[in-house]
Design a protein around this motif. Sequence first.
Motif, PDB file in Angstrom:
ATOM      1  N   SER A 414      25.375  17.940  37.176  1.00  0.00           N
ATOM      2  CA  SER A 414      23.929  18.029  37.354  1.00  0.00           C
ATOM      3  C   SER A 414      23.495  19.481  37.180  1.00  0.00           C
ATOM      4  O   SER A 414      24.335  20.397  37.162  1.00  0.00           O
ATOM      5  N   LEU A 415      22.202  19.713  37.055  1.00  0.00           N
ATOM      6  CA  LEU A 415      21.709  21.075  36.871  1.00  0.00           C
ATOM      7  C   LEU A 415      22.112  21.960  38.051  1.00  0.00           C
ATOM      8  O   LEU A 415      22.530  23.109  37.874  1.00  0.00           O
ATOM      9  N   GLY A 416      22.020  21.418  39.261  1.00  0.00           N
ATOM     10  CA  GLY A 416      22.430  22.185  40.444  1.00  0.00           C
ATOM     11  C   GLY A 416      23.907  22.520  40.404  1.00  0.00           C
ATOM     12  O   GLY A 416      24.311  23.625  40.782  1.00  0.00           O
ATOM     13  N   ALA A 417      24.718  21.562  39.951  1.00  0.00           N
ATOM     14  CA  ALA A 417      26.164  21.807  39.842  1.00  0.00           C
ATOM     15  C   ALA A 417      26.449  22.866  38.791  1.00  0.00           C
ATOM     16  O   ALA A 417      27.308  23.740  38.977  1.00  0.00           O
ATOM     17  N   GLN A 418      25.737  22.806  37.670  1.00  0.00           N
ATOM     18  CA  GLN A 418      25.913  23.817  36.621  1.00  0.00           C
ATOM     19  C   GLN A 418      25.533  25.208  37.139  1.00  0.00           C
ATOM     20  O   GLN A 418      26.218  26.196  36.849  1.00  0.00           O
ATOM     21  N   GLN A 419      24.463  25.275  37.895  1.00  0.00           N
ATOM     22  CA  GLN A 419      24.049  26.561  38.465  1.00  0.00           C
ATOM     23  C   GLN A 419      25.124  27.106  39.397  1.00  0.00           C
ATOM     24  O   GLN A 419      25.451  28.300  39.356  1.00  0.00           O
ATOM     25  N   ALA A 420      25.685  26.232  40.246  1.00  0.00           N
ATOM     26  CA  ALA A 420      26.750  26.664  41.160  1.00  0.00           C
ATOM     27  C   ALA A 420      27.988  27.103  40.384  1.00  0.00           C
ATOM     28  O   ALA A 420      28.673  28.066  40.766  1.00  0.00           O
ATOM     29  N   ALA A 421      28.290  26.419  39.273  1.00  0.00           N
ATOM     30  CA  ALA A 421      29.444  26.790  38.449  1.00  0.00           C
ATOM     31  C   ALA A 421      29.247  28.165  37.823  1.00  0.00           C
ATOM     32  O   ALA A 421      30.174  28.994  37.781  1.00  0.00           O
ATOM     33  N   ALA A 422      28.024  28.424  37.323  1.00  0.00           N
ATOM     34  CA  ALA A 422      27.727  29.743  36.757  1.00  0.00           C
ATOM     35  C   ALA A 422      27.859  30.827  37.817  1.00  0.00           C
ATOM     36  O   ALA A 422      28.369  31.923  37.551  1.00  0.00           O
ATOM     37  N   SER A 423      27.422  30.517  39.035  1.00  0.00           N
ATOM     38  CA  SER A 423      27.547  31.467  40.138  1.00  0.00           C
ATOM     39  C   SER A 423      29.017  31.730  40.468  1.00  0.00           C
ATOM     40  O   SER A 423      29.417  32.874  40.748  1.00  0.00           O
ATOM     41  N   ALA A 424      29.832  30.672  40.436  1.00  0.00           N
ATOM     42  CA  ALA A 424      31.278  30.831  40.678  1.00  0.00           C
ATOM     43  C   ALA A 424      31.907  31.704  39.601  1.00  0.00           C
ATOM     44  O   ALA A 424      32.788  32.535  39.887  1.00  0.00           O
ATOM     45  N   ILE A 425      31.459  31.564  38.347  1.00  0.00           N
ATOM     46  CA  ILE A 425      31.973  32.403  37.253  1.00  0.00           C
ATOM     47  C   ILE A 425      31.629  33.866  37.510  1.00  0.00           C
ATOM     48  O   ILE A 425      32.462  34.761  37.294  1.00  0.00           O
ATOM     49  N   CYS A 426      30.417  34.119  37.998  1.00  0.00           N
ATOM     50  CA  CYS A 426      30.045  35.506  38.334  1.00  0.00           C
ATOM     51  C   CYS A 426      30.998  36.086  39.376  1.00  0.00           C
ATOM     52  O   CYS A 426      31.420  37.241  39.274  1.00  0.00           O
ATOM     53  N   ARG A 427      31.325  35.271  40.372  1.00  0.00           N
ATOM     54  CA  ARG A 427      32.151  35.771  41.475  1.00  0.00           C
ATOM     55  C   ARG A 427      33.609  35.975  41.061  1.00  0.00           C
ATOM     56  O   ARG A 427      34.268  36.894  41.537  1.00  0.00           O
ATOM     57  N   VAL A 428      34.095  35.095  40.202  1.00  0.00           N
ATOM     58  CA  VAL A 428      35.522  35.146  39.869  1.00  0.00           C
ATOM     59  C   VAL A 428      35.816  36.135  38.746  1.00  0.00           C
ATOM     60  O   VAL A 428      36.962  36.561  38.569  1.00  0.00           O
ATOM     61  N   SER A 429      34.789  36.508  37.993  1.00  0.00           N
ATOM     62  CA  SER A 429      35.008  37.381  36.816  1.00  0.00           C
ATOM     63  C   SER A 429      34.966  38.854  37.208  1.00  0.00           C
ATOM     64  O   SER A 429      34.106  39.617  36.768  1.00  0.00           O
ATOM     65  N   SER A 430      35.895  39.242  38.039  1.00  0.00           N
ATOM     66  CA  SER A 430      35.911  40.629  38.533  1.00  0.00           C
ATOM     67  C   SER A 430      36.841  41.530  37.713  1.00  0.00           C
ATOM     68  O   SER A 430      36.775  42.746  37.813  1.00  0.00           O
ATOM     69  N   SER A 431      37.696  40.935  36.898  1.00  0.00           N
ATOM     70  CA  SER A 431      38.628  41.747  36.097  1.00  0.00           C
ATOM     71  C   SER A 431      38.425  41.435  34.614  1.00  0.00           C
ATOM     72  O   SER A 431      37.935  40.366  34.238  1.00  0.00           O
ATOM     73  N   ALA A 432      38.813  42.390  33.775  1.00  0.00           N
ATOM     74  CA  ALA A 432      38.693  42.203  32.325  1.00  0.00           C
ATOM     75  C   ALA A 432      39.503  40.990  31.864  1.00  0.00           C
ATOM     76  O   ALA A 432      39.065  40.223  31.003  1.00  0.00           O
ATOM     77  N   GLU A 433      40.658  40.817  32.477  1.00  0.00           N
ATOM     78  CA  GLU A 433      41.518  39.697  32.093  1.00  0.00           C
ATOM     79  C   GLU A 433      40.850  38.360  32.398  1.00  0.00           C
ATOM     80  O   GLU A 433      40.873  37.428  31.588  1.00  0.00           O
ATOM     81  N   MET A 434      40.225  38.262  33.586  1.00  0.00           N
ATOM     82  CA  MET A 434      39.573  37.018  33.973  1.00  0.00           C
ATOM     83  C   MET A 434      38.353  36.736  33.091  1.00  0.00           C
ATOM     84  O   MET A 434      38.106  35.587  32.693  1.00  0.00           O
ATOM     85  N   LYS A 435      37.598  37.793  32.773  1.00  0.00           N
ATOM     86  CA  LYS A 435      36.435  37.615  31.894  1.00  0.00           C
ATOM     87  C   LYS A 435      36.874  37.077  30.528  1.00  0.00           C
ATOM     88  O   LYS A 435      36.234  36.190  29.956  1.00  0.00           O
TER      89      LYS A 435
END
Length: 561
Positions: A414-435
């Motif tokens: 759902s749109l809300g789930a997609q928004q939460a997933a994008a937010s999780a990507i922001c949080r987890v992408s802290s290193s160049a390797e993860m990005k």
Amino acid sequence: MADILEPNTEPELSADHWLARARQLVPTAIERANATTGFPGRWKSILSKLERVPSCLSDLASHPCFSKNTLCKEILQSVASTLSEAIDLAERCTSCDSVQLGKLQMQSDLDSLAGKLDLNLRDCALLVKTGVLSDASVPVVPAPEPPTPIPNQKLNVRELLARLQIGHAEAKHRAVDSLLDVIREDEKSVLSVLGRSNISALIQLLTATAPKVREKAATVISLLAESGSCETLDVSEGVLPPLIRLAESGSLVGREKAVITLQRLSMSADTARAIVGHGGVRPLIEICQIGDSISQSAAAGTLKNLSAVPEVRQTLAEEGIVRVMINLLDCGIVLGSKEYAAECLQNLTATNDNLRRSVVSEGGLRSLLTYLDGPLPQESAVGALRNLVNSVSVDSLLSLGLLPRLMHVLKDGSLGAQQAAASAICRVSSSAEMKKLVGEFGCIPLLIRLLEAKSTGAREVAAQAIATLMSCPQNAREIKKDEKSVPNLVQLLDPSPLNTAKKYAIACLLMLSSSKKSKKLMISHGAIGYLKKLSEMEVAGSKKLLERLERGKLRSLFSRK
């Protein structure tokens, strides 16, 4: 009061007859009570009650409609029966055979008589107080044919509500039974005449001796709570303790109805706190573990509502809610239970690091990821996941399969789930390797598509995720190649205060502005007009991006010359 609501043995006798009969018996009952020699203390109490009967009879008789009211006739019949019993007991008590009767039996009979008199006096007063005397007599259960007119239906309901307060347990049982039928046929007719005293009478029936009465009272209260009309009144009248006791030790039906009501009432934060304060957490947790599908779902929904109140989360954790919710995610009987469990875990992990660690240590991360494998991943599960990603090492997240699940959510959630997933990507992408890994999994085109969402929050977090990922050169190249990236980002330069994504859009476009092709696209889609307004508003980065685009525009003019 044993005759109230029992079938009349003499149906032809009217209310006037029973009034006259009671008035005839009162002087004899008082005279005989005065003349008794045994048990003086008990007879003195009974005498004081008998002396109050005439005024009660006058109150009933003074009403112009008393003779037309079915309930009034029943009460007068019961009063006459009680008075006859008083005369009989007085004769037995003063007769020479009283010794043989046995003191204990006589004491019991006198106590029973006193109780009946109390009930008669109370019922007479309630009948006057409720206003039911103004209603003409109508059947307790309206016949299906012909249809009962709406005015008569309301009169019938008022009588039924009065019967909840008047009479013995069996009478109230039949009254609540009939009330259930009326609510199912015409809920509005009940709500329109429902008052505080009626709610209080229903709540008292939740503690009745007979399990069936408790069940039916719980069913009525459940229907009223679900209507959304009586929440505050229910709670103020003390409905929570008996509901919690029913949830803890009632019959299957009683527990089910009690928990459904608690779920509806717990939507209020104040009531949620009160449920916790009354010890409601433990029975709810037990139902989640052993209840049937309806009860389990309602209990999980109630606990989800409780978990939305920050100050009770620690109490919930101490009762073992984390393990129970994870078990529901893994083995819940119905989908609704799983959804409530995911939302509960999302609430528990929103702000509390200790609870996050507890969910992770209990295996909650794996359960949430497995739950997301379903065809329609829900927002609550992704939200809980987003809350947990910084509490686990990147290697653990990757080994558990985080990225394929986030990709699945961005595609099918759902749109809300997609928004939460994008937010999780922001949080987890802290290193160049993860990005780089996030980009390789194919998330970028899906994030670019999310920039077109109707939700302001979804557009903002998508732009933030893209800005985070663009520091990886490989991702930046992919974003430049995507034909929708620049147009979608330019649209997010809208200077409206409601557009919270503009700062991230500027950051993305600044990184893309090193490409001539991207700059031309920005200009052709109207970026300069937006940026002039944003520069006047002193939005960070807007002036710098405007200067780059205007220089590029000037160069292209000179090159054409």
